[in-house]
Design an enzyme around this catalytic site. Structure first.
Site, PDB file in Angstrom:
ATOM      1  N   LYS A 137     -11.972 -11.000  -5.754  1.00 33.71           N
ATOM      2  CA  LYS A 137     -12.917  -9.872  -5.828  1.00 33.71           C
ATOM      3  C   LYS A 137     -12.211  -8.605  -6.294  1.00 33.71           C
ATOM      4  CE  LYS A 137     -12.831  -9.215  -0.856  1.00 33.71           C
ATOM      5  NZ  LYS A 137     -12.224 -10.516  -0.557  1.00 33.71           N
ATOM      6  N   LYS A 146       0.847  -1.196   0.000  1.00 38.18           N
ATOM      7  CA  LYS A 146       0.000   0.000   0.000  1.00 38.18           C
ATOM      8  C   LYS A 146       0.886   1.252   0.000  1.00 38.18           C
ATOM      9  CE  LYS A 146      -4.397   1.584   1.578  1.00 38.18           C
ATOM     10  NZ  LYS A 146      -5.597   1.360   2.346  1.00 38.18           N
ATOM     11  N   LYS A 152      -6.279 -15.435 -11.660  1.00 36.01           N
ATOM     12  CA  LYS A 152      -6.753 -15.899 -10.354  1.00 36.01           C
ATOM     13  C   LYS A 152      -8.088 -15.234  -9.995  1.00 36.01           C
ATOM     14  CE  LYS A 152      -5.762 -16.026  -5.512  1.00 36.01           C
ATOM     15  NZ  LYS A 152      -5.305 -15.402  -4.341  1.00 36.01           N
TER      16      LYS A 152
HETATM   17  P1  ADP Z   1     -10.117 -12.312  -2.596  1.00 35.67           P
HETATM   18  O1  ADP Z   1      -8.852 -12.645  -3.346  1.00 35.67           O
HETATM   19  O2  ADP Z   1     -11.322 -12.465  -3.455  1.00 35.67           O
HETATM   20  O3  ADP Z   1     -10.028 -10.955  -1.909  1.00 35.67           O
HETATM   21  P2  ADP Z   1      -9.647 -13.333   0.043  1.00 35.67           P
HETATM   22  O4  ADP Z   1      -8.250 -12.793   0.005  1.00 35.67           O
HETATM   23  O5  ADP Z   1     -10.615 -12.719   0.990  1.00 35.67           O
HETATM   24  O6  ADP Z   1     -10.248 -13.375  -1.436  1.00 35.67           O
HETATM   25  O7  ADP Z   1      -9.522 -14.888   0.327  1.00 35.67           O
HETATM   26  C1  ADP Z   1     -10.123 -15.618   1.379  1.00 35.67           C
HETATM   27  C2  ADP Z   1      -9.611 -17.050   1.292  1.00 35.67           C
HETATM   28  O8  ADP Z   1      -9.908 -17.643   0.016  1.00 35.67           O
HETATM   29  C3  ADP Z   1      -8.085 -17.127   1.431  1.00 35.67           C
HETATM   30  O9  ADP Z   1      -7.770 -18.233   2.249  1.00 35.67           O
HETATM   31  C4  ADP Z   1      -7.573 -17.331   0.033  1.00 35.67           C
HETATM   32  O10 ADP Z   1      -6.383 -18.079   0.012  1.00 35.67           O
HETATM   33  C5  ADP Z   1      -8.724 -18.105  -0.633  1.00 35.67           C
HETATM   34  N1  ADP Z   1      -8.810 -17.749  -2.070  1.00 35.67           N
HETATM   35  C6  ADP Z   1      -9.229 -16.576  -2.587  1.00 35.67           C
HETATM   36  N2  ADP Z   1      -9.207 -16.586  -3.956  1.00 35.67           N
HETATM   37  C7  ADP Z   1      -8.746 -17.811  -4.295  1.00 35.67           C
HETATM   38  C8  ADP Z   1      -8.507 -18.452  -5.563  1.00 35.67           C
HETATM   39  N3  ADP Z   1      -8.742 -17.851  -6.721  1.00 35.67           N
HETATM   40  N4  ADP Z   1      -8.039 -19.702  -5.543  1.00 35.67           N
HETATM   41  C9  ADP Z   1      -7.822 -20.344  -4.370  1.00 35.67           C
HETATM   42  N5  ADP Z   1      -8.032 -19.803  -3.158  1.00 35.67           N
HETATM   43  C10 ADP Z   1      -8.493 -18.552  -3.095  1.00 35.67           C
END
Ligand code: ADP
Ligand code: TRP
Length: 322
Positions: free
Chosen positions: A192, A110, A189
């Protein structure tokens, strides 16, 4: 083993969250003592709309329950319902070297992007350490991006134990799943942050539309293709039965198929896969009191545990009379 993990309610859960994290929580609950919480205090570092945070926290609880987290097996609660964790955070903060936090990725990135970070983001790993240490957790299933935070937690626990007394159990990160990288609708990947997600509880019609719009390669239909490099196949693998997946792989290698057919199979398989959870979620959504009761009971169990740890800590550092 005592297993603990938290998930932030910063958006509706998507397929990546399920295969990357939630599925493991559910599997682990059968063999281990599980503590799983909705990390709304962490989410406060990014969401500043009270109604939205309240709604997403509630949605997260419903989603986890509908997907199979069993409140009789694991303790499910909302992070902020355990104030002992915030008390522990302060105590840990007094023993946290600034340099340790300055090296953490989320803050560093950041800052590197020239954005102003607040103290909440800077001290995020200390709250996370308190989350883990308050429950004497042995294993913490997390994605690769969180491993550094577990290291910080171990560092803080080790130095506290060394300076005061052996009060903390040292946790270990358990890397989540081989579905480490569920691809999104653009093949990158799913996240969100990239606006390429497919929600677990999204309307199946909407899901089908998103799948149908996914880009595919432009090679001729007749050409044989390598399934393992194709994101539609990677997604299908998550939902299909072993024999369906094998058939699909053979189809790719033979060639002579259209992507429309693959997309339809993927949409059908995904709809089938989550249909029970959809039904359970609808049913639970009509029983808000049941969800409240589950979260209240979870918070009670979690508080009992966290308060014994906090007592040990306060004794050790001289906050309470002994
Ligand atoms: P985002 O990337 O959508 O912000 P988060 O960081 O909140 O998602 O992820 C919450 C959990 O889901 C974490 O343990 C993360 O490793 C898993 N996760 C998120 N996106 C993926 C993905 N595309 N493939 C595998 N695991 C994921
Ligand atoms: N920071 C984690 C994430 O973004 C969520 C989290 C908060 C967590 N506290 C935790 C994960 C404690 C494991 C243990 O994914």
């Amino acid at each position: 083993m005592r297993v603990l993990s938290g998930i932030q309610p910063t958006g509706r859960f998507h397929w990546g969250n399920y295969f990357g994290a939630i599925q493991q929580y559910i599997d682990l609950q059968h063999e281990h003592t599980g503590y799983y919480f909705i990390a709304n205090l962490h989410a406060l570092t990014t969401i500043r709309e009270p109604e939205l945070l309240r709604q997403l926290t509630r949605d997260a609880a419903l989603d986890l329950l509908a997907l199979g987290l069993d409140p009789d097996k694991a303790t499910l609660f909302v992070q902020s319902d355990v104030p002992e964790v915030s008390q522990l955070t302060w105590i840990l903060m007094t023993c946290t070297p600034l340099g340790l936090l300055e090296r953490c990725h989320a803050f560093k990135e950041k800052k590197a992007r020239g954005l102003t970070a607040d103290a909440g983001l800077f001290t995020y790993p200390v709250l996370m350490a308190a989350d883990i240490l308050a429950y004497d957790a042995n294993w913490v299933p997390v994605g690769q991006d969180q491993v550094q935070h577990i290291e910080v937690c171990r560092d803080l626990a080790t130095s506290f134990n060394h300076h005061f007394a052996e009060v903390f159990v040292l946790p270990e990160a358990r890397l989540l799943s081989n579905a480490a990288k569920v691809p999104g609708t653009d093949g990158e990947k799913m996240s969100k942050s990239y606006d390429n997600t497919i929600g677990i509880f999204e309307d199946p019609k909407q899901v089908r539309k998103k799948i149908m719009r996914m880009p595919t390669d432009s090679r001729a239909m007749e050409e044989p293709k390598d399934p393992d490099t194709d994101h539609l196949y990677q997604l299908f693998q998550l939902f299909g039965s072993p024999s369906e997946v094998q058939e699909m792989a053979e189809l790719y290698r033979r060639g002579g198929f259209g992507y429309g057919q693959i997309k339809k199979s993927l949409a059908d398989a995904a709809e089938r896969y989550f249909s029970e959870a959809h039904a359970r979620r609808n049913e639970l959504a009509n029983r808000p009191d049941t969800v409240d009761d589950i979260l209240r009971a979870g918070a009670k169990r979690a508080r009992e545990q966290a308060s014994t740890v906090l007592e040990r800590v306060e004794q050790a550092c001289g906050i309470t009379a002994n």
